[in-house]
Write a protein that holds these residues in place. Structure first.
Motif, short mmCIF file in Angstrom:
data_model
loop_
_atom_site.label_atom_id
_atom_site.label_comp_id
_atom_site.label_asym_id
_atom_site.label_seq_id
_atom_site.Cartn_x
_atom_site.Cartn_y
_atom_site.Cartn_z
N GLY A 54 -6.33 39.21 20.03
CA GLY A 54 -5.35 38.39 20.78
C GLY A 54 -6.43 36.97 20.67
N LEU A 55 -5.85 36.12 21.43
CA LEU A 55 -6.75 34.67 21.76
C LEU A 55 -7.22 34.52 23.10
CD1 LEU A 55 -7.08 31.85 20.63
CD2 LEU A 55 -4.96 31.19 21.26
N ALA A 56 -8.27 34.21 23.30
CA ALA A 56 -8.71 33.89 24.75
C ALA A 56 -8.57 32.27 24.75
CB ALA A 56 -10.33 34.45 24.62
N VAL A 57 -8.13 31.92 25.93
CA VAL A 57 -8.07 30.62 26.44
C VAL A 57 -8.76 30.53 27.89
CG1 VAL A 57 -6.56 28.68 26.88
CG2 VAL A 57 -6.00 30.08 24.90
N THR A 58 -9.81 29.92 27.98
CA THR A 58 -10.19 29.60 29.30
C THR A 58 -9.34 29.09 30.21
OG1 THR A 58 -12.48 29.74 28.59
CG2 THR A 58 -12.09 29.14 30.69
N CYS A 59 -9.00 29.27 31.31
CA CYS A 59 -7.96 28.77 32.24
C CYS A 59 -8.05 28.78 33.92
CB CYS A 59 -6.53 29.03 31.77
SG CYS A 59 -5.39 28.18 32.72
N ASP A 60 -8.09 27.79 34.41
CA ASP A 60 -8.26 27.77 35.94
C ASP A 60 -6.86 27.46 36.14
OD1 ASP A 60 -8.38 27.65 38.58
OD2 ASP A 60 -10.32 26.45 38.63
N SER A 66 -6.60 22.40 33.12
CA SER A 66 -6.85 23.42 32.46
C SER A 66 -5.64 24.16 32.11
CB SER A 66 -7.64 24.35 33.50
OG SER A 66 -8.10 25.49 32.77
N VAL A 67 -4.66 23.93 32.79
CA VAL A 67 -3.33 24.49 32.42
C VAL A 67 -2.53 23.81 31.31
CG1 VAL A 67 -0.94 24.95 33.64
CG2 VAL A 67 -2.74 25.53 34.97
N ASP A 68 -2.98 22.73 31.53
CA ASP A 68 -2.20 21.95 30.27
C ASP A 68 -2.78 22.23 28.88
OD1 ASP A 68 -0.65 20.22 31.79
OD2 ASP A 68 -1.87 18.80 32.14
N THR A 69 -4.40 22.62 28.84
CA THR A 69 -5.02 23.18 27.87
C THR A 69 -4.30 24.30 27.27
OG1 THR A 69 -7.07 21.97 28.50
CG2 THR A 69 -7.37 23.78 27.03
N LEU A 70 -3.96 25.31 28.38
CA LEU A 70 -3.47 26.43 27.89
C LEU A 70 -1.96 26.31 27.24
CD1 LEU A 70 -3.05 29.73 28.14
CD2 LEU A 70 -2.26 29.36 30.65
N ALA A 71 -1.26 25.48 27.92
CA ALA A 71 -0.10 25.19 27.28
C ALA A 71 -0.05 24.77 25.97
CB ALA A 71 0.62 24.16 27.91
N ALA A 72 -0.98 23.71 25.58
CA ALA A 72 -1.09 23.11 24.36
C ALA A 72 -1.52 24.23 23.24
CB ALA A 72 -2.40 22.24 24.45
N ALA A 73 -2.17 25.28 23.73
CA ALA A 73 -2.50 26.57 22.72
C ALA A 73 -1.51 27.31 22.28
CB ALA A 73 -3.71 27.38 23.19
N VAL A 74 -0.22 27.17 22.89
CA VAL A 74 0.88 28.06 23.00
C VAL A 74 2.09 27.48 22.80
CG1 VAL A 74 1.90 30.27 23.90
CG2 VAL A 74 -0.37 29.49 24.55
N PRO A 75 2.56 27.09 21.42
CA PRO A 75 3.65 26.40 21.35
C PRO A 75 4.75 27.07 21.22
CG PRO A 75 2.61 26.82 19.20
CD PRO A 75 1.64 27.36 20.28
N VAL A 76 4.85 28.53 21.14
CA VAL A 76 5.94 29.42 21.43
C VAL A 76 5.44 30.50 22.16
CG1 VAL A 76 7.94 30.76 20.21
CG2 VAL A 76 7.15 28.52 19.23
N CYS A 77 6.37 30.88 23.31
CA CYS A 77 5.88 32.01 24.16
C CYS A 77 7.05 32.75 24.26
CB CYS A 77 5.28 31.56 25.37
SG CYS A 77 4.71 32.75 26.61
N HIS A 78 6.87 34.22 24.04
CA HIS A 78 7.97 35.16 24.53
C HIS A 78 7.92 35.87 25.98
CE1 HIS A 78 7.92 34.61 19.88
NE2 HIS A 78 9.01 34.79 20.01
N VAL A 79 6.65 36.08 26.14
CA VAL A 79 6.40 36.60 27.42
C VAL A 79 5.34 36.15 28.14
CG1 VAL A 79 5.77 38.81 28.59
CG2 VAL A 79 7.12 39.05 26.57
N LEU A 80 5.73 35.57 29.34
CA LEU A 80 4.60 35.01 30.45
C LEU A 80 4.47 36.00 31.55
CD1 LEU A 80 2.82 32.70 31.57
CD2 LEU A 80 5.01 31.74 32.41
N VAL A 81 3.21 36.39 31.56
CA VAL A 81 2.98 37.25 32.77
C VAL A 81 1.97 36.41 33.47
CG1 VAL A 81 1.79 39.40 33.46
CG2 VAL A 81 3.17 39.34 31.57
N ASN A 82 2.80 36.09 34.96
CA ASN A 82 1.89 35.45 36.03
C ASN A 82 1.16 36.38 36.78
OD1 ASN A 82 2.19 32.51 35.46
ND2 ASN A 82 4.40 32.93 35.83
#
Length: 251
Positions: A54-60, A66-82
């Motif tokens: 997979g891919l590791a993205v440091t996120c707080d 930090s959340v914006d950095t995560l979003a920038a790394a994921v242009p398409v997302c099929h499943v989000l597990v909060n």
């Protein structure tokens, strides 16, 4: 969904550095998803990402940048597990540690909202997405000393219900998986400020509490239903737990 349909799909799991989050990342990877492992502890998620491809993205999730950095790394997302969340303290309402209560609301509710809001464009871009919010039976039951945590997890339940209404008509399903007593390495230890004895007492005499893998299995099942099937909520408890105040203990 068949295995073929998940081969190129992307899943994002927050709080993936341990416990339910790490187990969920492994479970979704086993289903063929490319899993983005998001958490604060970079070393742990890098190790996990290497293990599962997979891919590791440091996120707080309490920090918008930090959340914006995560979003920038994921242009398409099929499943989000909060999944990221947690509890601190067991104080009564009349002696509430408001800093602790504020942290619990921020990480359990506002963090979920930050991540969901930031990733909605990627979820929409998939054309067929699922958001799985990890709630708790604490979002259904009140118990003494749990006011701050139960209030936050009730918030997760209501945010999930609201999202389902607001996104109705879009190809995005909203689910909540609400575990009861789960024994992980960190949850109770964090709640009791590192006091191992108090953390162990939570599970004392309980023959078989849930494990992180049990909850991950439920999350994976919810996330892989056919696209027309929405599992609104799934409450999962160990057999020994009938309610917050009713747990069978052998000693």
């Amino acid at each position: 969904m068949s295995d073929d349909s998940t081969q190129t799909r992307t899943a994002v799991v927050t709080g993936a550095s341990s416990g339910i989050g790490a187990a969920t990342a492994r479970a979704l990877a086993a289903q063929g998803f490319r899993v983005v492992c998001a958490a604060r502890r970079t070393d742990r998620i890098e190790e996990l990402a290497a293990e599962i491809g997979g891919l590791a993205v440091t996120c707080d999730i309490t920090d918008q940048d930090s959340v914006d950095t995560l979003a920038a790394a994921v242009p398409v997302c099929h499943v989000l597990v909060n999944n990221a969340g947690g509890a601190v303290g067991v104080d009564r309402v009349d002696s509430a540690d408001l800093d602790g209560w504020r942290w619990m609301y921020d990480v359990n509710v506002l963090g979920l909202v930050r991540v969901t809001r930031a990733l909605l464009p990627a979820l929409r871009a998939s054309g067929d997405a699922v958001i799985v919010n990890v709630g708790s039976t604490a979002g259904r039951w009140a118990y003494e000393g749990g006011g701050g945590y139960t209030a936050a997890k009730h918030g997760v339940k209501v945010v999930s219900e609201t999202l389902r209404l607001e996104l109705n008509g879009e190809p995005i399903r909203i689910s909540e998986v609400a575990p009861g007593m789960v024994r992980t390495d960190e949850f109770s230890l964090v709640r009791f400020g590192g006091d191992q004895e108090k953390a162990d007492a939570v599970y004392a005499g309980v023959e078989a509490p849930l494990l992180a893998e049990d909850v991950a299995d439920a999350i994976s099942w919810v996330a892989t239903r056919p696209s027309h099937v929405d599992i609104d909520e799934l409450v999962i408890k160990p057999r020994a737990q009938a309610a917050a105040h009713k747990v069978h203990r052998t000693s």
